[in-house]
Design an enzyme around this catalytic site. Sequence first.
Site, PDB file in Angstrom:
ATOM      1  N   GLY A 171      11.548  28.511 -10.544  1.00  8.87           N
ATOM      2  CA  GLY A 171      12.604  27.912 -11.342  1.00  8.87           C
ATOM      3  C   GLY A 171      12.129  27.279 -12.632  1.00  8.87           C
ATOM      4  N   ALA A 181      30.290  15.961 -20.994  1.00  3.96           N
ATOM      5  CA  ALA A 181      30.674  17.338 -21.291  1.00  3.96           C
ATOM      6  C   ALA A 181      29.554  18.263 -20.812  1.00  3.96           C
ATOM      7  CB  ALA A 181      30.896  17.517 -22.789  1.00  3.96           C
ATOM      8  N   GLY A 223      24.721  16.792 -13.482  1.00  5.00           N
ATOM      9  CA  GLY A 223      24.732  16.271 -12.127  1.00  5.00           C
ATOM     10  C   GLY A 223      23.726  15.151 -11.951  1.00  5.00           C
ATOM     11  N   GLY A 235      26.094  20.651 -15.411  1.00  2.61           N
ATOM     12  CA  GLY A 235      25.134  21.535 -14.776  1.00  2.61           C
ATOM     13  C   GLY A 235      24.093  20.709 -14.049  1.00  2.61           C
ATOM     14  N   LYS A 277      11.517  21.292 -30.781  1.00  2.00           N
ATOM     15  CA  LYS A 277      11.053  19.933 -30.494  1.00  2.00           C
ATOM     16  C   LYS A 277      10.094  19.437 -31.577  1.00  2.00           C
ATOM     17  CE  LYS A 277      11.424  20.858 -25.542  1.00  2.00           C
ATOM     18  NZ  LYS A 277      10.677  21.152 -24.294  1.00  2.00           N
TER      19      LYS A 277
END
Length: 443
Positions: free
Chosen positions: A198, A19, A26, A22, A216
């Site tokens: 990025g 599900a 991928g 992205g 976390k």
Amino acid sequence: MSPHPAPSAARAPLRVALAGIGVVGGGVVRLLEANRDLIARRAGRPIEIVAISARDRQKDRGIDLSAYRWEDDMGALVAADDVDVVVEMVGGADGPALTLARQALGAGKALVTANKAMIAHHGLDLARIAEQADTPLKYEAAVAGGIPVIKAIREGASANQIARVYGILNGTCNYILTLMERDGANFADALAAAQAEGFAEADPSFDVDGIDAAHKLSILAALCFGARLDIDAVAAAGIRNVIAADIREAEALGHRVRLIGMAERDDGANGGGLYQNVQPCLVPADHPLAYVPGALNAVVAEGNFVGRLFFEGAGAGAGPTASAIVADIIDIARDEYGPAFAMPVDALDEAPAADAGARVGKHYIRLIVEDRIGVLAEITAAMRDAGVSIESFIQRGDEEGGGVVIALVTHEAPARAIDAALAPLRASAHLVGEPMHMPILAL
């Protein structure tokens, strides 16, 4: 008669539904396809993707998905008879991701997720559903990406009492601080560079304000201390107010600035409880965390028998995150799983928040002030009135933000005394901007 048992019949494939396709989704597809045979041998059975679901069927994801059944409705993955494991990569603490997770576990399907926000906010609820359904809830990829720290703590160090766990839990912040350290860049320029590469989102708040690291840390604390998840008990401050002068002063003091998440049981002298905090700190230059560069993550866990465990690696990205997700799937294929937080939910402690103000240590304080007579006296008076002793006091004469930079290091003092000293200074007409306060860690 042979001393070795005869091999068992080949096991049926483990059937997986994805599900969210992205960057990470991928990566999972590529990994399962590229290492198909190796994974099957290690898992003891084939692992097959049977269905996928995402918002946009027409989006070019750079991979061929035509071999897999497409479901426009994620709920169909739960209802399908040919799905054993649902991998949630939708994201978000609530909404569709949480609905899918609850439905999958409630239907007896194993759930694998990289969603640290969902686990931090709803992990106990999901773990209870998983226990009731006797089905796995796995989330290795939710903390520190490709570093197998969840497995190491839950299994490898399970016999140890953990004294504390701490580390660099956000690669974006570490990348920004590394650029500031290496190039002398200011925060804004380093953030822009991180966005261009990025490593940071267009809205970087989740990372640079410490929220991601707090999620976390709360998960690590639950695992290490057998405590119930309590994200609201994690105090979080980010790196927005770190300036180039802070990096220089830290280096002069033999330290480096890092955003550190730390969880530690109070020893009882201050009322007990669990301390959980994310904030920029001065880390000794000879500590391994000082050498963690760029977008890497690192986690340190200190056990009473195993000693100090140090984990370092890529904390994000398609490959590392996919590696952690598929490792969880392999565990499920082997029937290797237990309680999500190393013990049943009902066995987890209700650990109260420790009194963070009582923690004693040295502190670094940086102020930007107007170059006026009497300013230094005002600073020293505020420290004196709060009972804070100054170990060193530096005025470089550098102009920053329309004022002069002053940096000082305190002797050991309770954190609340530092806060008391800074309160009147924040109200001073001679102060330019917000004071910067960072603990100097003794690690």
